[in-house]
Design a protein around this motif. Structure first.
Motif, PDB file in Angstrom:
ATOM      1  N   MET A  50       0.782  -1.322   0.045  1.00 34.77           N
ATOM      2  CA  MET A  50      -0.081   0.215  -0.294  1.00 34.77           C
ATOM      3  C   MET A  50       1.200   1.192  -0.153  1.00 34.77           C
ATOM      4  O   MET A  50       0.574   1.734  -0.530  1.00 34.77           O
ATOM      5  CB  MET A  50      -0.572   0.309   1.267  1.00 34.77           C
ATOM      6  N   CYS A  92       0.446   3.446  -2.252  1.00 31.60           N
ATOM      7  CA  CYS A  92      -0.163   4.752  -1.916  1.00 31.60           C
ATOM      8  C   CYS A  92       0.415   5.733  -1.328  1.00 31.60           C
ATOM      9  O   CYS A  92       0.776   5.007  -0.259  1.00 31.60           O
ATOM     10  CB  CYS A  92      -1.933   4.584  -1.840  1.00 31.60           C
ATOM     11  N   HIS A 128     -10.141   0.712  -2.022  1.00 32.87           N
ATOM     12  CA  HIS A 128      -8.357   0.242  -1.031  1.00 32.87           C
ATOM     13  C   HIS A 128      -9.230  -1.500  -0.926  1.00 32.87           C
ATOM     14  O   HIS A 128      -8.452  -2.420  -0.769  1.00 32.87           O
ATOM     15  CB  HIS A 128      -7.856   0.564  -0.774  1.00 32.87           C
ATOM     16  N   LYS A 173     -10.340  -3.865  -2.462  1.00 31.47           N
ATOM     17  CA  LYS A 173      -9.402  -5.140  -3.610  1.00 31.47           C
ATOM     18  C   LYS A 173      -8.891  -5.434  -2.297  1.00 31.47           C
ATOM     19  O   LYS A 173      -8.291  -6.729  -2.974  1.00 31.47           O
ATOM     20  CB  LYS A 173      -8.096  -3.853  -4.335  1.00 31.47           C
ATOM     21  N   LEU A 229      -4.056   1.015   6.066  1.00 37.86           N
ATOM     22  CA  LEU A 229      -5.292   2.452   4.997  1.00 37.86           C
ATOM     23  C   LEU A 229      -5.722   3.302   6.040  1.00 37.86           C
ATOM     24  O   LEU A 229      -6.011   4.448   5.261  1.00 37.86           O
ATOM     25  CB  LEU A 229      -6.570   0.723   4.498  1.00 37.86           C
TER      26      LEU A 229
END
Length: 482
Positions: free
Chosen positions: A24, A28, A58, A61, A282
Motif C-alpha cells: 500500500m 499509495c 482499497h 481490493k 489504509l
C-alpha cells in the motif's frame, strides 16, 4: 485474498526491526504531515491522504481475491443453511477483530507519541504494558511478522495452483470451445483433450513470475494493477450472472454438511476474510482517519454480502460438482473461457503485490551484509529463490481447495481471530477498562480461532495425505495396465 500490511523489517542485524514500505505504501504513498496527536486526528490542509471513497475501494481490493471463488465449496462443506449462517457469523467476528486492531493502534500510538503503528508494532507496545512480558515484547512483533510472511507466501502458493488449474482447463478444452454456453450434464467444463499434469503448468508459470517480481518499484505495476482489477470485476459479474441464471429447481442439497468437513469450511472462510493486514495501512493514509470506522463497516458489509451470496448461489448452481474454484465449473464456451483468462491475468499481476511484503522483510537484512558490487545479483537471486520456494510448495500440494483451507487455518486464523483480542487484553490490561464480559468475549474469540487452527490444519493435512495416496494408487494401476 489480496491482503498486505505495513510490516517491520530492517534494523541493525535484525530480521524484523524497523518499518519498511508495504504494498500500500508503494502504490499509495503516505502524505506528509504531523503525528496523530499533533494533527488532532486529521491531516493539515485537508487535501492530503486518501478520501472516503478511495479508502473504500482499497479495502474492497484487499479483501476480494481467490478466496471468494472458493466459497461455494466452503458452503458445500458446511451445508446450504449452516454455510451462509457461519459465513455471516465469521464476518461479524472478523470485522470486530479489525475494529479491535484499529482501537488498540489508536490508543498505543497516542501513548507512545507515534504517528501510526503497524500490526507488529502494536503487538510489541501492547506487550510492554504487561510487566512480565516487557522484556520479551520484541517477540510479539516478530511473531506477527512471521505470520504475515507465512500468509503472504501462502497466497503466492494458492496463486500458482489457481493459475495452473484454470489455464490447464482452458487449454484442454480449446479445440471444443464454442459460442454456446449451455450447461453440460456435470455442470463443469468438459475436458476432451487431456494435456500435461497441472504441476507442469506451474513450472511453465515459474519464469514469467520470476521476471515479474524483479520489478524494482511496485508503482510501475500500478497501471497493470488497475487493468487487472477491472478484469476481475467484470469476471465476477459474469460469474454471478451465470450462477444465478442456471440454478436448478427443486434444490435438493444438504442443509448441514458433514462434521468432518466443517474445519475445511473454516479454513476457506477465514482465508477469504483475512483482510486485516490492510486495515492499519489504509487507516494511516486517510485524509480524515476518524472516518475510517464507517469505511470499515461499509466495506466489510459489502464484502460479507458478496461472500455469502456467491458462496450460496454457486453451490445452488453447481451442487455436489462444485470445484475448488467456481471458475473450474464454468461452461465450455468462449465467454466463460475468457472469464477464466481475465481472472488469471488479474491473479498473475496480484502475485507481485502479495510477494512484495515477504520480500521486503526477508531480503534487506541479507543485503546489509553484501558489498555494493553484489547487491543487485544477490537481490535478484533471493527473489528467484523465494518464488521457486512457493512454486515447490504448490507442486507438492496441487489441490486448490486444500491449499486455501490449509493457509487459512495455519496463518489467517492467528492474524484475523487470535491476535486482535489478545492485543486488546494487553493494551488495556493496566487501565481497568476491561469488564469481565469483555475479557470473556476476547478469550472466547481467541479460542474459536485456536480451535479452528487446530482442527482446520489437521483435517487439511489429512485430506492432502489421503488424496496423494489415492493418486499414487491410480498411477500404479495405470502403469500396471500398460
Amino acid at each position: 485474498m489480496m491482503a498486505t500490511s505495513d510490516v517491520d523489517t530492517r534494523g541493525e542485524g535484525s530480521l524484523f526491526s524497523d518499518p519498511i514500505p508495504s504494498e500500500m505504501d508503494a502504490l499509495c504513498p503516505s502524505p506528509p504531515g504531523p503525528t496523530r496527536p499533533q494533527r488532532t486526528y486529521e491531516r493539515i490542509g485537508g487535501r492530503e491522504g486518501t478520501s472516503f471513497c478511495q479508502t473504500l475501494i482499497h479495502l474492497l481490493k484487499g479483501n476480494i481475491g481467490t478466496g471468494l471463488l472458493g466459497l461455494p465449496l466452503a458452503v458445500k462443506n458446511a451445508g446450504l443453511v449452516l454455510g451462509p449462517i457461519s459465513l455471516l457469523f465469521m464476518g461479524v467476528i472478523a470485522v470486530h477483530c479489525m475494529r479491535l486492531l484499529v482501537k488498540c493502534s489508536h490508543h498505543l500510538s497516542a501513548k507512545m507519541d507515534r504517528p501510526s503503528l503497524s500490526y507488529g508494532e502494536a503487538m510489541e507496545y501492547g506487550m510492554e504494558n504487561v510487566s512480565w512480558l516487557r522484556r520479551h515484547s520484541q517477540w510479539g512483533k516478530h511473531i506477527v511478522n512471521l505470520f504475515l510472511i507465512i500468509t503472504q507466501l501462502g497466497f503466492c502458493c494458492v496463486y500458482f495452483v489457481f493459475l495452473s488449474d484454470n489455464i490447464k482447463q482452458v487449454v484442454e478444452a480449446a479445440n471444443t470451445t464454442t459460442f454456446s454456453c449451455q450447461m453440460n450434464y456435470t455442470n463443469q467444463t468438459q475436458l476432451l483433450v487431456p494435456s500435461f499434469d497441472s504441476r507442469l503448468y506451474m513450472l511453465c508459470f515459474l519464469p514469467p513470475i520470476i521476471l515479474l517480481v524483479f520489478t524494482p518499484d511496485l508503482r510501475y505495476l500500478a497501471p497493470l494493477s488497475l487493468v487487472a482489477n477491472l478484469m476481475m470485476t467484470a469476471s465476477l459479474i459474469l460469474i454471478y450472472f451465470y450462477s444465478l441464471t442456471n440454478i436448478k429447481y427443486p434444490i435438493d442439497l444438504p442443509k448441514v454438511g458433514r462434521a468432518k468437513d466443517y474445519p475445511l469450511f473454516f479454513g476457506t472462510a477465514i482465508f477469504a476474510f483475512e483482510g486485516i493486514g490492510v486495515v492499519l495501512p489504509l487507516e494511516n493514509k486517510m485524509q480524515r482517519p476518524q472516518r475510517f470506522i464507517p469505511v470499515l463497516y461499509s466495506g466489510m458489509g459489502i464484502v460479507t454480502f458478496l461472500y455469502i451470496s456467491l458462496g450460496t448461489i454457486g453451490y445452488m448452481c453447481f451442487g455436489e460438482h462444485i470445484g475448488g474454484s467456481i471458475t473450474l465449473n464454468l461452461p465450455n464456451c468462449w465467454t466463460y473461457q475468457t472469464v477464466k483468462l481475465l481472472y488469471c491475468f488479474g491473479i498473475f499481476i496480484t502475485f507481485a503485490l502479495q510477494f512484495y511484503v515477504p520480500a521486503e522483510i526477508l531480503i534487506p537484512p541479507v543485503m546489509d551484509r553484501v558489498s555494493q558490487r553484489w547487491k543487485t545479483p544477490v537481490n535478484l537471486l533471493l527473489r528467484s529463490f523465494m518464488v521457486v520456494f512457493t512454486c515447490a510448495l504448490a507442486v507438492l500440494i496441487p489441490e486448490l481447495d486444500l491449499v486455501i483451507s490449509l493457509v487459512g487455518s495455519v496463518s489467517s486464523s492467528f492474524l484475523a481471530l487470535i491476535f486482535p483480542p489478545i492485543l486488546e487484553l494487553l493494551t488495556f490490561h493496566t487501565e481497568g477498562a476491561l469488564s469481565p464480559l469483555v475479557t470473556g468475549k476476547n478469550v472466547a474469540v481467541s479460542l474459536i480461532g485456536l480451535v479452528g487452527f487446530l482442527a482446520g490444519t489437521y483435517i487439511a493435512v489429512e485430506q492432502i495425505v489421503e488424496r496423494n495416496a489415492l493418486k499414487h494408487v491410480d498411477a500404479l494401476a495405470a502403469f500396471s495396465v500398460q
